[in-house]
Design a protein around this motif. Structure first.
Motif, PDB file in Angstrom:
ATOM      1  N   VAL A  35      40.785  47.853  34.586  1.00 54.91           N
ATOM      2  CA  VAL A  35      40.191  48.475  33.405  1.00 54.91           C
ATOM      3  C   VAL A  35      38.672  48.338  33.434  1.00 54.91           C
ATOM      4  O   VAL A  35      37.943  49.283  33.111  1.00 54.91           O
ATOM      5  N   VAL A  36      38.181  47.172  33.827  1.00 52.51           N
ATOM      6  CA  VAL A  36      36.733  46.974  33.924  1.00 52.51           C
ATOM      7  C   VAL A  36      36.117  48.003  34.863  1.00 52.51           C
ATOM      8  O   VAL A  36      35.124  48.672  34.537  1.00 52.51           O
ATOM      9  N   ALA A  37      36.710  48.163  36.040  1.00 52.90           N
ATOM     10  CA  ALA A  37      36.179  49.110  37.019  1.00 52.90           C
ATOM     11  C   ALA A  37      36.239  50.540  36.497  1.00 52.90           C
ATOM     12  O   ALA A  37      35.266  51.299  36.614  1.00 52.90           O
ATOM     13  N   ALA A  38      37.379  50.910  35.912  1.00 52.45           N
ATOM     14  CA  ALA A  38      37.544  52.272  35.406  1.00 52.45           C
ATOM     15  C   ALA A  38      36.585  52.567  34.258  1.00 52.45           C
ATOM     16  O   ALA A  38      35.975  53.647  34.193  1.00 52.45           O
ATOM     17  N   GLN A  39      36.428  51.611  33.368  1.00 52.68           N
ATOM     18  CA  GLN A  39      35.551  51.807  32.218  1.00 52.68           C
ATOM     19  C   GLN A  39      34.093  51.982  32.659  1.00 52.68           C
ATOM     20  O   GLN A  39      33.393  52.877  32.185  1.00 52.68           O
ATOM     21  N   GLY A  65      54.282  37.919  40.912  1.00 52.82           N
ATOM     22  CA  GLY A  65      53.853  37.036  39.845  1.00 52.82           C
ATOM     23  C   GLY A  65      52.613  36.235  40.141  1.00 52.82           C
ATOM     24  O   GLY A  65      52.353  35.225  39.517  1.00 52.82           O
ATOM     25  N   ALA A  66      51.802  36.663  41.099  1.00 51.84           N
ATOM     26  CA  ALA A  66      50.579  35.929  41.409  1.00 51.84           C
ATOM     27  C   ALA A  66      49.470  36.903  41.745  1.00 51.84           C
ATOM     28  O   ALA A  66      49.707  38.056  42.082  1.00 51.84           O
ATOM     29  N   CYS A  67      48.227  36.430  41.653  1.00 48.42           N
ATOM     30  CA  CYS A  67      47.095  37.304  41.899  1.00 48.42           C
ATOM     31  C   CYS A  67      46.800  37.413  43.389  1.00 48.42           C
ATOM     32  O   CYS A  67      47.238  36.589  44.183  1.00 48.42           O
ATOM     33  N   CYS A  68      46.042  38.456  43.731  1.00 46.69           N
ATOM     34  CA  CYS A  68      45.460  38.585  45.071  1.00 46.69           C
ATOM     35  C   CYS A  68      46.486  38.735  46.192  1.00 46.69           C
ATOM     36  O   CYS A  68      46.193  38.492  47.343  1.00 46.69           O
ATOM     37  N   ALA A  69      47.722  39.091  45.890  1.00 42.72           N
ATOM     38  CA  ALA A  69      48.734  39.281  46.921  1.00 42.72           C
ATOM     39  C   ALA A  69      48.597  40.671  47.532  1.00 42.72           C
ATOM     40  O   ALA A  69      47.798  41.489  47.092  1.00 42.72           O
ATOM     41  N   GLY A  70      49.413  40.948  48.568  1.00 45.77           N
ATOM     42  CA  GLY A  70      49.310  42.219  49.266  1.00 45.77           C
ATOM     43  C   GLY A  70      49.512  43.412  48.352  1.00 45.77           C
ATOM     44  O   GLY A  70      48.806  44.414  48.449  1.00 45.77           O
ATOM     45  N   ARG A  71      50.487  43.347  47.464  1.00 49.00           N
ATOM     46  CA  ARG A  71      50.717  44.426  46.509  1.00 49.00           C
ATOM     47  C   ARG A  71      49.507  44.625  45.624  1.00 49.00           C
ATOM     48  O   ARG A  71      49.127  45.753  45.276  1.00 49.00           O
ATOM     49  N   ASP A  72      48.863  43.552  45.245  1.00 47.77           N
ATOM     50  CA  ASP A  72      47.685  43.649  44.389  1.00 47.77           C
ATOM     51  C   ASP A  72      46.522  44.325  45.113  1.00 47.77           C
ATOM     52  O   ASP A  72      45.755  45.072  44.500  1.00 47.77           O
ATOM     53  N   ILE A  73      46.370  44.041  46.394  1.00 49.07           N
ATOM     54  CA  ILE A  73      45.327  44.718  47.178  1.00 49.07           C
ATOM     55  C   ILE A  73      45.585  46.218  47.180  1.00 49.07           C
ATOM     56  O   ILE A  73      44.670  47.028  47.001  1.00 49.07           O
ATOM     57  N   HIS A  74      46.840  46.591  47.383  1.00 49.52           N
ATOM     58  CA  HIS A  74      47.223  48.010  47.360  1.00 49.52           C
ATOM     59  C   HIS A  74      46.905  48.622  45.999  1.00 49.52           C
ATOM     60  O   HIS A  74      46.369  49.740  45.911  1.00 49.52           O
ATOM     61  N   ASP A  75      47.237  47.915  44.917  1.00 49.29           N
ATOM     62  CA  ASP A  75      47.000  48.441  43.569  1.00 49.29           C
ATOM     63  C   ASP A  75      45.516  48.623  43.285  1.00 49.29           C
ATOM     64  O   ASP A  75      45.107  49.613  42.652  1.00 49.29           O
ATOM     65  N   ALA A  76      44.694  47.667  43.732  1.00 49.34           N
ATOM     66  CA  ALA A  76      43.248  47.779  43.525  1.00 49.34           C
ATOM     67  C   ALA A  76      42.692  48.989  44.276  1.00 49.34           C
ATOM     68  O   ALA A  76      41.873  49.749  43.742  1.00 49.34           O
ATOM     69  N   ARG A  77      43.148  49.161  45.497  1.00 46.57           N
ATOM     70  CA  ARG A  77      42.689  50.304  46.301  1.00 46.57           C
ATOM     71  C   ARG A  77      43.078  51.623  45.624  1.00 46.57           C
ATOM     72  O   ARG A  77      42.298  52.584  45.598  1.00 46.57           O
ATOM     73  N   VAL A  79      43.555  52.214  42.407  1.00 44.23           N
ATOM     74  CA  VAL A  79      42.705  52.445  41.236  1.00 44.23           C
ATOM     75  C   VAL A  79      41.361  53.021  41.671  1.00 44.23           C
ATOM     76  O   VAL A  79      40.837  53.967  41.062  1.00 44.23           O
ATOM     77  N   ALA A  80      40.795  52.466  42.733  1.00 43.66           N
ATOM     78  CA  ALA A  80      39.505  52.960  43.236  1.00 43.66           C
ATOM     79  C   ALA A  80      39.604  54.417  43.673  1.00 43.66           C
ATOM     80  O   ALA A  80      38.706  55.235  43.391  1.00 43.66           O
ATOM     81  N   GLU A  81      40.703  54.749  44.337  1.00 47.18           N
ATOM     82  CA  GLU A  81      40.899  56.135  44.787  1.00 47.18           C
ATOM     83  C   GLU A  81      41.042  57.070  43.588  1.00 47.18           C
ATOM     84  O   GLU A  81      40.478  58.171  43.564  1.00 47.18           O
ATOM     85  N   GLU A  82      41.802  56.628  42.582  1.00 49.20           N
ATOM     86  CA  GLU A  82      42.020  57.462  41.393  1.00 49.20           C
ATOM     87  C   GLU A  82      40.726  57.706  40.625  1.00 49.20           C
ATOM     88  O   GLU A  82      40.495  58.801  40.098  1.00 49.20           O
ATOM     89  N   LEU A 205      45.707  54.709  34.526  1.00 47.15           N
ATOM     90  CA  LEU A 205      45.871  53.766  35.637  1.00 47.15           C
ATOM     91  C   LEU A 205      47.342  53.408  35.829  1.00 47.15           C
ATOM     92  O   LEU A 205      48.061  53.110  34.874  1.00 47.15           O
ATOM     93  N   ALA A 206      47.766  53.407  37.085  1.00 52.38           N
ATOM     94  CA  ALA A 206      49.156  53.094  37.400  1.00 52.38           C
ATOM     95  C   ALA A 206      49.519  51.656  37.052  1.00 52.38           C
ATOM     96  O   ALA A 206      50.690  51.322  36.890  1.00 52.38           O
ATOM     97  N   VAL A 207      48.505  50.799  36.929  1.00 50.69           N
ATOM     98  CA  VAL A 207      48.752  49.373  36.650  1.00 50.69           C
ATOM     99  C   VAL A 207      48.801  49.075  35.153  1.00 50.69           C
ATOM    100  O   VAL A 207      48.856  47.908  34.760  1.00 50.69           O
ATOM    101  N   ALA A 208      48.806  50.106  34.316  1.00 48.85           N
ATOM    102  CA  ALA A 208      48.729  49.898  32.859  1.00 48.85           C
ATOM    103  C   ALA A 208      49.812  48.965  32.342  1.00 48.85           C
ATOM    104  O   ALA A 208      49.585  48.183  31.414  1.00 48.85           O
TER     105      ALA A 208
END
Length: 381
Positions: A35-39, A65-77, A79-82, A205-208
Motif C-alpha cells: 500500500v505504501v508503494a502504491a500510494q 505465515g512469515a515475511c520475506c519468503a519466496g511467495r512474498d518476493i513474488h507478491d512484491a514484484r 505489485v510493482a508490475e501492476e 492490489l492482489a495482496v489486499a
C-alpha cells in the motif's frame, strides 16, 4: 529543508514536486508495504521498490505465515508490475545470517529470549538497505511499519502509531536520529488495519486480503527449538528441572525448549501449586522453577541504549517515563537512572512478571506518544 515559494513541502517533507522526489520503498510482499508503494506511486513520486531475500529462497517457498519468503518476493514484484515502478530483489542472506540469525541462536542458547525483528531493523533494513537507497540517489526510504515520524524542534521525532493495536514502536526503538531523518512511515497515522486493506482494494492490489505474517520469518510455526537445533547441532543437552532449593523435580531435553515465565509443558505433575520457569542455568543445563511471585521484577539492567531525547541521556540523574518490557504489554511507570550514555538501571514503580534477558526495554514519554529510545535487558537481579 527550507521552504521554496514555488514548491511547498510535499507529503514526504521535500520542497519539490513528487515527480522529482525519489523514494525507495522496502517491500516485504505484504499488504502494508504494498500500500505504501502504491500510494506514493499514485501521488506521483519516483518510486523504487526493493525486497530483501533473507534466507534460502527454495525453502521459503514452502513456508507460510512469515515475511520475506519466496511467495512474498513474488507478491512484491507483482505489485510493482501492476503499479508501474521498478523493483529489485537483493540477496542479503549472508548479511542476515551474520547480523541476525547467528546472534538469535547464541542468545537463545545462553538462556535469553531474543527479539530478532529488532536486530533485523537495526542491522539490515535500516542500515544496509538504507545505504542502498542512498546509493540509488533516493531522497528517503519508506516502509510499511505502523509508527509515526514527526517534526520536532530538534529534528525528527519517533512517535507511536495512531492505532495502538498495530503500533510497532517496540521493534523500532533502536532507530538512530540519523536514520530517522531519512525514513518515512506513511501508514503510522491510520486509525486501523481496515483502512490499509481498504486502500489496497482501492489500488486493486492482489495482496489486499493477504493474511498478516505471524512468525519470525526464519522460524516456521514459532518453533524456536527446532531452528536452534538445526543451527547449533547438539545444543539440546538434557538436564534437570529443579526448584529454588535445588531439589530435582524432573528432567528435560534441552534448556532451549524453555523460556522464563513458562508454565505449560514443564512435564512435572503432582505439585500443590503451579510452578513457572524463573531462571535458566545454561552451563549446568538446569531449568529452575518456582511460584509465580518469583517472576516479579522491579529493577532491570539495560545496556546498548539508543537515546532519542533532545538533551543528552546523562544530562539528568533520573528520567521518569513509561517503559515497555514486552511488545504485547502497555508502558509501565518507571524511573530510568543513567549509568553511562548506553547503560542504565530501570526501576519499575510496580513490579512486572516475566522480565527476561534478551528482550527490549523501550522508553515512552508519559505525556505524549513520543518514543525516547530504549535498550536491551541483559540480566536479572
Amino acid at each position: 529543508m527550507a521552504l521554496d515559494s514555488k514548491h511547498p513541502l510535499n507529503s514526504l517533507g521535500f520542497a519539490k514536486p513528487p515527480a522529482e522526489t525519489r523514494v525507495v520503498v522496502a517491500m516485504s510482499g505484504g499488504v502494508d508495504s504494498s500500500v505504501v508503494a502504491a500510494q506514493l506511486k499514485e501521488e506521483g513520486y519516483d518510486v523504487v521498490g526493493v525486497t530483501l531475500q533473507l534466507y534460502d529462497h527454495g525453502a521459503a517457498l514452502a513456508k507460510k505465515g512469515a515475511c520475506c519468503a519466496g511467495r512474498d518476493i513474488h507478491d512484491a514484484r507483482r505489485v510493482a508490475e501492476e503499479m508501474g515502478f521498478p523493483h529489485y530483489v537483493l540477496d542479503y542472506e549472508n548479511v542476515f545470517k551474520d547480523a541476525v540469525i547467528d546472534e538469535f541462536a547464541d542468545s537463545y542458547l545462553a538462556g535469553a529470549t531474543p527479539v530478532p525483528c529488532i536486530r533485523c531493523n537495526e542491522r539490515v533494513k535500516f542500515k544496509d538497505l538504507l545505504n542502498t537507497a542512498k546509493d540509488l540517489d533516493a531522497d528517503c526510504m519508506a516502509t510499511g511499519h505502523y509508527i509515526q515520524r514527526k517534526a520536532g524542534n530538534h529534528g525528527a521525532e519517533l512517535h507511536s502509531a495512531a492505532d495502538a493495536n498495530r503500533d510497532q514502536s517496540y521493534f523500532l526503538f533502536s532507530t538512530t536520529p540519523e536514520q530517522l531523518s531519512y525514513l518515512r512511515f506513511p501508514l503510522g497515522h491510520l486509525a486501523s488495519k481496515a483502512e490499509t486493506r481498504a486502500l489496497a482494494a482501492k489500488y486493486g492490489l492482489a495482496v489486499a486480503d493477504k493474511p498478516d505474517s505471524q512468525d519470525i520469518c526464519f522460524v516456521p510455526d514459532g518453533n524456536y527449538a527446532s531452528v536452534i537445533e538445526k543451527l547449533r547441532p547438539g545444543a539440546a543437552e538434557p538436564g534437570e528441572i529443579v526448584d529454588m532449593e535445588g531439589n530435582v523435580l524432573g528432567t528435560h531435553n534441552g534448556v532451549l525448549h524453555y523460556t522464563v515465565g513458562q508454565r505449560r509443558g514443564l512435564g512435572i505433575g503432582g505439585l500443590s501449586e503451579p510452578l513457572y520457569v524463573v531462571k535458566l542455568d545454561v552451563e549446568a543445563h538446569r531449568v529452575i522453577v518456582g511460584p509465580k511471585e518469583l517472576l516479579a521484577t522491579r529493577k532491570i539492567p539495560v545496556r546498548e541504549i539508543n537515546w532519542l531525547g533532545d538533551e543528552p541521556f546523562t544530562a539528568r540523574t533520573e528520567w521518569h517515563m513509561g517503559v515497555k518490557v514486552r511488545s504485547t504489554r502497555p508502558p509501565r511507570d518507571a524511573i530510568i537512572r543513567p549509568i553511562s550514555e548506553t547503560e542504565a538501571e530501570v526501576e519499575l514503580v510496580v513490579a512486572e512478571e516475566g522480565v527476561s534477558p534478551g528482550q527490549a526495554c523501550v522508553f515512552y514519554d508519559d505525556a505524549s506518544s513520543r518514543i525516547f529510545g530504549g535498550g536491551w535487558i541483559w540480566r536479572g537481579y
